[in-house]
Design an enzyme around this catalytic site. Structure first.
Site, PDB file in Angstrom:
ATOM      1  CG  LEU A 208     -20.104  97.399 -55.446  1.00 58.15           C
ATOM      2  CD1 LEU A 208     -19.079  98.509 -55.281  1.00 58.15           C
ATOM      3  CD2 LEU A 208     -21.279  97.624 -54.497  1.00 58.15           C
TER       4      LEU A 208
ATOM      5  CB  SER B 238     -20.648 102.261 -57.235  1.00 55.66           C
ATOM      6  OG  SER B 238     -21.105 103.264 -58.142  1.00 55.66           O
TER       7      SER B 238
ATOM      8  CE1 TYR C 269     -10.331  89.178 -65.880  1.00 57.66           C
ATOM      9  CE2 TYR C 269      -9.434  89.405 -63.683  1.00 57.66           C
ATOM     10  CZ  TYR C 269     -10.457  89.008 -64.511  1.00 57.66           C
ATOM     11  OH  TYR C 269     -11.593  88.456 -63.981  1.00 57.66           O
TER      12      TYR C 269
ATOM     13  NE  ARG D 210     -19.613  93.031 -65.490  1.00 57.01           N
ATOM     14  CZ  ARG D 210     -20.447  92.038 -65.182  1.00 57.01           C
ATOM     15  NH1 ARG D 210     -21.665  92.320 -64.778  1.00 57.01           N
ATOM     16  NH2 ARG D 210     -20.064  90.781 -65.267  1.00 57.01           N
ATOM     17  N   GLY D 211     -20.492  98.776 -61.038  1.00 56.94           N
ATOM     18  CA  GLY D 211     -20.622 100.197 -60.780  1.00 56.94           C
ATOM     19  C   GLY D 211     -22.045 100.679 -60.628  1.00 56.94           C
TER      20      GLY D 211
END
Length: 333
Positions: free
Chosen positions: A208, A214, A56, A210-211
């Site tokens: 979530l 959300s 990362y 990846r959004g």
């Protein structure tokens, strides 16, 4: 915050964990100071598990966590590290099998320990299965690091049932890290039952999506360079429109129980069993605080029925990764 035990032989951790990837990589530009502040806020709220990967930000995420923990007690936090993905200097992922042979295990762990500024990793796991390296060899090499005191527990990521069984025959496995959300429920058919049979916990990432779940995603949102969601089928064209329609249906359910879409999505994953720990991939304190409220959200049978009616199993439009990445997922075979 309540705690949950990862598998029969794993550590006890907070009921929600923190996924740190987005603080360094893959979701566009990130704010390092805000990332550190978010880690501090998570720890202050009772989160004891932080998940990262040595790739990362090509090591940046581990150093970010190191800097955040300088102001905290290292032993109060369970650090989970994935290894194996290779990257080039421009940040691109190299299209080669994961770097999981025994020599690589020890080499990459050495760099991880230095970047984290610690003498041990709590959970160490290969990020993907390398079909050219027997899982027994990879797990055996990590087991040697357990014996040497550099690793406390062994985890796996995105593997299928056969690999789980082979790995568990070599050394106890604390947990399987795998995508699990209202939009990604493939784990339920065979993998989750097998993990439970073997006494292996689950750390669920992508709760979530990846959004998408959300409650804040807009259909006209422009993705910046370096945001890999621009390549994910679920965020494209008609797929995106169909998925956001599911979110709108979920929003109605969430409003009826006095919660947000994100809180309902996180709480739903947590409700799947006390052997499952959802990872909150927040990059900012406000998003973290919203998701943290899910820990206190109790979903009764009526709420669960309404949630699954709004987002039925298999309703997601598009795959969770681009085709070339789906093809190498042992968990999808």
């Amino acid at each position: 915050m309540d705690t949950r035990k990862l598998g029969t032989d794993g550590p006890e951790v907070s009921a929600l964990g923190l996924g740190a990837m987005g603080m360094s990589d893959l979701y566009g530009p990130a704010d390092e100071a805000e990332g550190i502040a978010t880690i501090h806020a998570a720890i202050d709220a009772g989160i004891t598990m932080i998940d990262t990967g040595d790739f990362y930000g090509s090591g940046h995420n581990e150093m970010l966590i190191r800097d955040a923990l300088r102001q905290r007690d290292r032993d109060d936090v369970v650090i989970s590290v994935k290894f194996g993905s290779r990257r080039s200097p421009d940040g691109a992922f190299q299209p080669v099998p994961a770097d999981t042979d025994p020599a690589a295990v020890k080499d990459r762990l050495a760099y991880t320990l230095r970047r984290l500024g610690t003498d041990h990793v709590d959970i160490y796991r290969p990020t993907r299965l390398n079909p050219n390296v027997p899982i027994e060899d990879t797990v055996g090499a990590i087991a040697e690091m357990v014996q040497a005191g550099y690793v406390r527990h062994i985890g796996l990521s995105e593997v299928g049932v056969a690999t789980l069984r082979r790995a568990a025959a070599v050394h106890p496995i604390s947990d399987l890290q795998i995508e699990y959300s209202l939009l990604s429920r493939g784990v339920e058919a065979e993998i989750l039952p097998a993990a439970r049979e073997l006494g292996i916990g689950v750390t669920a990432y992508g709760v979530l999506s990846r959004g998408l779940l959300s409650g804040h995603w807009r259909p006209d949102r422009a993705l910046t360079g370096g945001d890999f969601r621009g390549q994910v089928p679920r965020f494209q064209g008609e797929n995106l429109a169909a998925n956001l329609a599911l979110v709108d249906a979920l929003r109605t359910v969430a409003a009826s129980i006095g919660a947000t879409v994100a809180q309902v999505a996180v709480a739903w994953v947590a409700s799947r069993g006390t052997d499952i720990v959802p990872l909150i991939g927040a990059r900012r304190r406000d998003r973290l605080q919203e998701s943290l409220a899910a820990a206190d959200l109790v979903l009764d049978e009526a709420a669960l029925r309404a949630i699954e009616s709004a987002v039925p199993a298999g309703a997601a439009a598009g795959d969770r990764y681009p085709a070339q990445q789906m093809a190498v997922l042992d968990s999808e075979r």
